[in-house]
Scaffold this active site. Structure first.
Site: not given
Ligand code: SF4
Length: 485
Positions: A14, A40, A114-115, A261
Site C-alpha cells: 500500500c 496499490g 501500509n503493512g 521492485y
C-alpha cells in the site's frame, strides 16, 4: 511443476500520504497518491479536513477514477490523510478502502496503514472482548480500534501509540489524525518506508507532508526532511513536528525488496537511491557473467523495473543496451483481472518485442525478479518468435524461495519456481538458452549495510516469529529444498 497463471510478480502492499497545513491540500494529496499508485491499484481513499469541515472519499479503483470529482469541490482543505491499497488482508470492497474513520470522546480518529499485522486473531479477540465492533476483516481496522480502545480509557495519544508499538507484531507504517494532532509511526523493525517532508506555503507558513516514498514529495514540490525511524512516533500539532523514539530497534529489518521492485526508481528509500541500487544490481550481475562475451549482441530489459539493472549490466560489459520489449501502459490489472482476455495472452497484451532490435541477435534479457516463472516463459517465447537467435535470461536479484508475511502478497512457497526447481530445471521450463541470478554475495554487497534489511523471501530467515500456520508452511518449504538441492 506447472506454471501458475496468476499475475507473476510479488504484489506491492500500500502507499500512504498525509498533509498538514498545506494550501491546496486537496489537489496536492491527489497528486501525491497518483505518484504512489504503483504501490496499490485496488482501492484508494482520502480524508480531507479543515477546522470547520471534513470529507471522506474512498472506493475501489484507481486514484484517477475515485477522485475525478476533486476539481469541482467547493471547499478548499488544508489537511489530508490518503491511501492507495493492494489488499494483503481483508476483501476488496469500498468499505475496506482506507483511511478508516471512527470517533473517540467527540474527536475524530483517522488512520491509514501500509503493512501486515501478524498477531491479528489474538488482537481481534481481545478488542471484541473489550466491546469494540469490527466492520471489516482488514488488519488496519485492528490498529484503529486498538488506538480507539486505549483513547477511550483516557490514555494520551502518545501512550496509546506506545502501547500499540509494544503489543502489535508485524509490519506497519501508519499515518493518522486524532482531533487536532497528526501522527505517524513505524514498527520497530521498520519494514515499510515512511518519510517526512516540508512545504512552504505562499504565506511562508510551514506545511508538513508524510509519504511512503520520496517521489510523492517531489510530485508536490515538498522537500525531504528525514525518514521516520523504526519504532519512532512523529506528532505534528500547533505547526510543529516532534519525534519520540518509542521503541529502540535492536535489529531493523527494512524490506530489501523495495529496491528490487516495489519502489519507484526515482525514490530514495531507507535513505538510499532506488535507481542507483538497481544499477548496481545490474553491474554485479555483469561481473558474475559466465557467458563468453563475444556471444552477446545486445542487452534488453523487461520494462520497467528491469531497466535500471539492464543499463548497469550493459555499461559494465560495454555492450549495447536497446529497447527490445515495448510495454502497453494502457492494459491495466483491472482488465486482466476481469477475465476479458485469455490469461495465456496476458503477457502478449502487456508486452511486445521490437523485431527490428532483436532479429537474428543473441540477447541478454534482464528482469528484476523471478516469482512463478510464467511471465519469463512467455517473454522468452515472444522474443524467439520475433526472431531472436538466442535468449539468455538474467535476474537482478537472488532466487525467491520463501513467502513474505510482512505486507507483501507472495504466492505460496510451492508456487515459487525457485522453491521447487533447480537452476537447470528452471531454465528448461522457461525455455531460455541460459539462466542466471544475481548471487547472494552480490546482493548483500550492493545492499552494503546488510544487517539492517529483511531478506527473508530469499533465505527464509524471518525477522519476526510468524503464525503457526506460517511455520507449517516454512517446514514444508525446507523439506522441499532438501529434496531439490
Ligand atoms: Fe520484503 Fe522479502 Fe522481507 Fe517480505 S520477506 S519484507 S518482500 S524482503
Amino acid at each position: 511443476m506447472k506454471f501458475c497463471d496468476r499475475n507473476d510478480k510479488l504484489q506491492e502492499e500500500c502507499g500512504i500520504v498525509s498533509l498538514y497545513n498545506i494550501k491546496e491540500a486537496t489537489e496536492l494529496s491527489v497528486k501525491a497518491l497518483l505518484s504512489l499508485q504503483h504501490r496499490g491499484q485496488q482501492a484508494c481513499g482520502m480524508y480531507l479536513y479543515n477546522e470547520d469541515a471534513s470529507r471522506l472519499i474512498k472506493n475501489t479503483g484507481l486514484v484517477s477514477e475515485v477522485f475525478k470529482e476533486v476539481p469541482f469541490f467547493s471547499v478548499s482543505y488544508d489537511n489530508a490523510v490518503g491511501h492507495v491499497r493492494y489488499a494483503t488482508s481483508g476483501t476488496n470492497r469500498s468499505i475496506d478502502a482506507q483511511p478508516f474513520l471512527t470517533s473517540v470522546n467527540g474527536k475524530k480518529l483517522i488512520l491509514a496503514h501500509n503493512g501486515h499485522i501478524l498477531n491479528q486473531s489474538n488482537l481481534r479477540s481481545y478488542l471484541i472482548s473489550e466491546g469494540q465492533e469490527f466492520e471489516t476483516n482488514s488488519d488496519s481496522e485492528i490498529l484503529l480500534l486498538y488506538l480507539k480502545n486505549n483513547l477511550e480509557k483516557n490514555k494520551s495519544l502518545q501512550f496509546a501509540i506506545s502501547e500499540l508499538l509494544h503489543n502489535i507484531s508485524g509490519a506497519f507504517s501508519v499515518v493518522g489524525v486524532f482531533g487536532e494532532v497528526m501522527f505517524a509511526f513505524r514498527d520497530s523493525k521498520g519494514f515499510r518506508p515512511l518519510v517526512l517532508g516540508q512545504k512552504i506555503n505562499p504565506d511562508q507558513s510551514v506545511g508538513y507532508v508524510i509519504v511512503s516514498e520520496t517521489c510523492a514529495l517531489e510530485m508536490i514540490e515538498a522537500t525531504y526532511t528525514c525518514d521516520i525511524k523504526p519504532g519512532e512516533l512523529c506528532l505534528i500539532q500547533n505547526s510543529k513536528a516532534i519525534f519520540i523514539q518509542i521503541l529502540k530497534p535492536d535489529k531493523t529489518a527494512m524490506c530489501s525488496f523495495e529496491y528490487i521492485y516495489f519502489s519507484r526508481s526515482d525514490s530514495m528509500v531507507f535513505e538510499k537511491s532506488v535507481y542507483e541500487t538497481r544499477l548496481k544490481f545490474g553491474e554485479w550481475l555483469a561481473q558474475e557473467e559466465g557467458l563468453e562475451l563475444g556471444k552477446i549482441d545486445l542487452v534488453i530489459a523487461v520494462p520497467d523495473s528491469g531497466t535500471a539493472a539492464a543499463i548497469g549490466y550493459a555499461q559494465k560489459l560495454n555492450k549495447p543496451f536497446h529497447i527490445g520489449l515495448v510495454k502497453n501502459a494502457y492494459v491495466g490489472r483491472t482488465f486482466i483481472a476481469s477475465g476479458q482476455s485469455n490469461r495465456k495472452d496476458m503477457v502478449k497484451l502487456k508486452l511486445n518485442a521490437l523485431q527490428g532490435s532483436i532479429r537474428g541477435k543473441s540477447i541478454i534479457v534482464i528482469d528484476d525478479s523471478l516469482v512463478r516463472g510464467t511471465t519469463s516463459h512467455q517473454i522468452v517465447e515472444i522474443l524467439k518468435k520475433r526472431g531472436a537467435r538466442e535468449v539468455h535470461l538474467r535476474i537482478a536479484s537472488p532466487p525467491i524461495r520463501y513467502s513474505c508475511y510482512f505486507g507483501v502478497d507472495t504466492p505460496e512457497a510451492k508456487d515459487l519456481i525457485a522453491n521447487q526447481l533447480s537452476l537447470v530445471e528452471m531454465n528448461r521450463l522457461i525455455g531460455s538458452h541460459s539462466l542466471r541470478f544475481l548471487s547472494w554475495n552480490g546482493y548483500l554487497n550492493v545492499l552494503s549495510e546488510k544487517n539492517k534489511y529483511c531478506v527473508a523471501c530469499f533465505n527464509g530467515d524471518y525477522p519476526l516469529a510468524i503464525s503457526e500456520k506460517s511455520f507449517h508452511n516454512i517446514s514444508y518449504v525446507k523439506e522441499k529444498r532438501e529434496i531439490l538441492v
